[in-house]
Design an enzyme around this catalytic site. Structure first.
Site, short mmCIF file in Angstrom:
data_model
loop_
_atom_site.label_atom_id
_atom_site.label_comp_id
_atom_site.label_asym_id
_atom_site.label_seq_id
_atom_site.Cartn_x
_atom_site.Cartn_y
_atom_site.Cartn_z
NE ARG A 1 -35.03 -13.86 10.94
CZ ARG A 1 -34.23 -13.77 9.82
NH1 ARG A 1 -33.54 -14.68 9.49
NH2 ARG A 1 -33.98 -12.60 9.23
CG ASN B 1 -26.36 -13.86 14.34
OD1 ASN B 1 -25.57 -13.38 14.68
ND2 ASN B 1 -26.67 -14.18 13.24
CB CYS C 1 -19.90 -12.26 12.81
SG CYS C 1 -21.38 -11.76 11.71
CG ASP C 2 -21.65 -14.86 7.64
OD1 ASP C 2 -22.16 -13.89 8.47
OD2 ASP C 2 -22.48 -15.42 6.92
CG HIS D 1 -24.28 -8.09 13.72
ND1 HIS D 1 -25.83 -8.65 13.57
CD2 HIS D 1 -23.51 -8.83 12.76
CE1 HIS D 1 -25.60 -9.97 12.74
NE2 HIS D 1 -24.28 -9.77 12.36
CE1 TYR E 1 -27.84 -7.73 10.67
CE2 TYR E 1 -25.72 -7.72 9.81
CZ TYR E 1 -26.94 -8.28 10.11
OH TYR E 1 -26.94 -9.69 9.71
NE ARG F 1 -33.48 -9.12 5.89
CZ ARG F 1 -32.35 -8.00 6.20
NH1 ARG F 1 -31.49 -8.63 6.84
NH2 ARG F 1 -32.19 -7.15 5.39
#
Length: 440
Positions: A93, A147, A170-171, A200, A262, A282
Site C-alpha cells: 500500500r 478494496n 463497501c462501508d 467510491h 472519494y 496515509r
C-alpha cells in the site's frame, strides 16, 4: 433461531477487532455456532486471535472459535464468508501511494494509479478465494468488501457470472449515512437513501426520513454553513478529517447531490496531489497510528485476560455493517443497503454490464436494487470515464495487456497524460513483480 457458521478472511486486519465486537453485540439477532478467522499471515492473526479468545470468553461463551492459516479448516461448512483481504499488506500500500506521488499525481489506496496497482494485485487472490470457498462450501454467501471494490467486483462478475451468492459491498456509504445522522441529530437507520454511481464514485440524490421528507437540501445547507465531519471524528486520523472537510467544496461546486468523499480525488486531482506528502502518506499514518494502537491494545488484553473497558475499537460502522448485511440475508429482513451490482438498466443511460453502486433491499435471495432512471450529462460523463478505466484495468489483468493498462491509466482523471501514465505504469510493474500477471 438458526445459528450460523462464518469465516473472516483477513483475520489479522486492524478492522477485525471491531468486527468481533459487532458479532458480540448482535449475537441475539445474528447468532453464531462457529467462527473461524483465516489469514495467510499467521503472526499478525495470532495477535488478533488471542484477543478474540479473551473477548469471547467474556461476551460469547457459547461460540466455537478458532483462527487458522489452513483454508480447509476455514472454509469447510460455512454459511457466510466475510472477506477483507489486503494482498501485499501495508508495504505494498505504501508503494501504491508513493510511486504515483513521485510523478506528481495522486497516490491513494483505491483511487488513481494506487487503486489500479492494488486492484491488479487483488484480482488473483479474490478469484482463488471464491474457488476455494465453492469447493468446500458451495452455498455460502461471500460478502466481499476487499478494496478496490469496483475493480474486484468487475473481475469477479466476469469470472463467476452465474454465482449469485457473491455480494460486493463497501462501508463508506454507511459511514456517510451515520455522519449525516450526527449532523442532523437523527437515527441513520431511519434514512431511506437514493444513490447512484460506481464504488467510491457516487452521489446521494435523495435521503428520505420516515415521514417522507427529503433531507438532502437540509444537509447541504448545514455543510455549507458549518462544514462536514465523520460520525467518529474524535477518533479519526487527520487525513480523514481533511477528506471529510473537502465535502463542503464539492457541495459548493456541484450542488445537485451529496457526494461520496472519494470524489474529491477526481474533482480536484491537482489540488489533492499538492496537498499529499510524498514522504508520509496515509499508509504511514495508519502504520504509525491505528496499526500500532490496535495491536498494542490486543496484546495488552491478552496479557491481562480481560477486554472490559477496552478502547480497541474506534469505528464500529465497518463491523456493524457487514454483520447487519449477513443478518438481513439470513433472516430475510429486506433492509436497504448500498451495494455493487450489474447495472441492467438501473442507471438507464449507462451500459448494462457496468458494476454500479445503488441502493437495494437485501434478503434471503440477495439484493433487489432500486433504479434511478437517466442521469445528467455531467454525472454520466464522469461515470463513463471512470467505468472505462475500471473495465480496461480488468481487461489488462485477464489479457495480460500492457496496452490496456496504459489506456486505463491514461483515462483515469487523476493522471490523464499518456506519457506520464506510461512512466507510472512502468514503475508499478517493477514494484509489483510476483503480484501482477506479466503485461505484454
Amino acid at each position: 433461531m438458526k445459528r450460523y457458521n462464518i469465516v473472516i478472511v483477513g483475520g489479522g486486519s486492524t478492522w477485525t477487532p471491531g468486527l468481533l465486537q459487532s458479532l458480540c453485540k448482535k449475537k441475539e439477532s445474528f447468532p453464531l455456532a462457529r467462527l473461524v478467522m483465516y489469514d495467510i499471515n499467521a503472526e499478525r492473526q495470532q495477535v488478533i486471535g488471542e484477543f478474540a479468545k479473551v473477548l469471547f470468553k467474556e461476551k460469547y461463551t457459547e461460540l466455537d472459535f478458532e483462527y487458522t492459516t489452513d483454508k480447509e479448516v476455514a472454509f469447510k461448512d460455512v454459511d457466510f464468508v466475510f472477506c477483507q483481504m489486503r494482498t501485499g499488506g501495508y508495504a505494498m500500500r505504501e508503494k501504491d501511494e508513493k510511486i504515483p506521488l513521485s510523478f506528481g499525481v495522486i497516490g491513494q489506496e483505491t483511487c488513481g494509479a494506487g487503486g489500479f496497482a492494488y486492484g491488479m494485485r487483488s484480482i488473483r487472490d479474490m478469484i482463488q478465494l471464491v474457488n476455494d470457498v465453492r469447493e468446500l462450501s458451495p452455498e455460502a454467501w461471500i460478502l466481499n468488501y476487499t478494496n478496490p471494490a469496483a475493480i474486484v467486483a468487475e473481475a469477479l462478475n466476469r469470472q463467476f457470472p452465474n454465482d449469485k451468492k457473491v455480494l460486493n459491498i463497501c462501508d463508506q456509504p454507511v459511514n456517510l449515512l451515520r455522519s449525516y445522522g450526527r449532523l442532523l441529530g437523527r437515527d441513520p437507520y431511519e434514512f431511506e437513501p437514493v444513490y447512484f454511481g460506481l464504488n467510491h464514485f457516487g452521489w446521494f440524490t435523495h435521503l428520505f426520513d420516515k415521514e417522507g421528507k427529503d433531507l438532502v437540501p437540509v444537509i447541504k445547507d448545514i455543510v455549507n454553513e458549518r462544514g462536514f465531519i465523520p460520525v467518529d471524528a474524535e477518533q479519526r486520523d487527520k487525513s480523514w478529517l481533511d477528506t471529510y472537510a473537502t465535502v463542503k467544496d464539492m457541495v459548493t461546486d456541484f450542488p445537485d447531490y451529496l457526494p461520496n468523499t472519494y470524489l474529491q480525488y477526481y474533482y480536484y486531482p491537482e489540488y489533492k496531489a499538492k496537498k499529499l506528502d510524498p514522504n508520509f502518506t496515509r499508509a504511514n499514518e495508519v502504520m504509525n497510528g491505528r496499526e500500532k494502537r490496535v495491536f498494542e491494545e490486543c496484546r495488552h488484553i491478552s496479557e491481562v485476560g480481560t477486554a472490559e473497558g477496552s478502547s480497541v475499537v474506534h469505528n464500529d460502522a465497518h463491523g456493524d455493517m457487514i454483520v447487519e448485511v449477513a443478518e438481513s440475508i439470513a433472516f430475510n429482513r429486506n433492509r436497504i443497503y448500498i451495494i455493487i451490482t450489474e447495472n441492467n438498466g438501473l442507471v438507464a443511460n449507462i451500459q448494462d454490464d457496468a458494476m454500479v453502486e445503488v441502493a437495494a433491499t437485501l434478503g434471503i435471495n440477495g439484493p433487489r436494487p432500486f433504479g434511478v432512471g437517466k442521469i445528467g450529462t455531467f454525472y454520466k460523463g464522469m461515470m463513463e470515464q471512470q467505468l472505462a478505466y475500471e473495465k480496461l484495468t480488468v481487461d489488462a489483468y485477464f489479457e495480460g495487456s500492457y496496452n490496456k493498462a496504459l489506456q486505463a491509466l491514461t483515462l483515469n482523471r487523476t493522471i490523464v497524460d499518456a506519457k506520464k501514465a506510461r512512466k507510472i505504469l512502468d514503475a508499478l510493474i517493477e514494484a509489483n513483480k510476483g503480484y501482477w500477471p506479466e503485461l505484454k
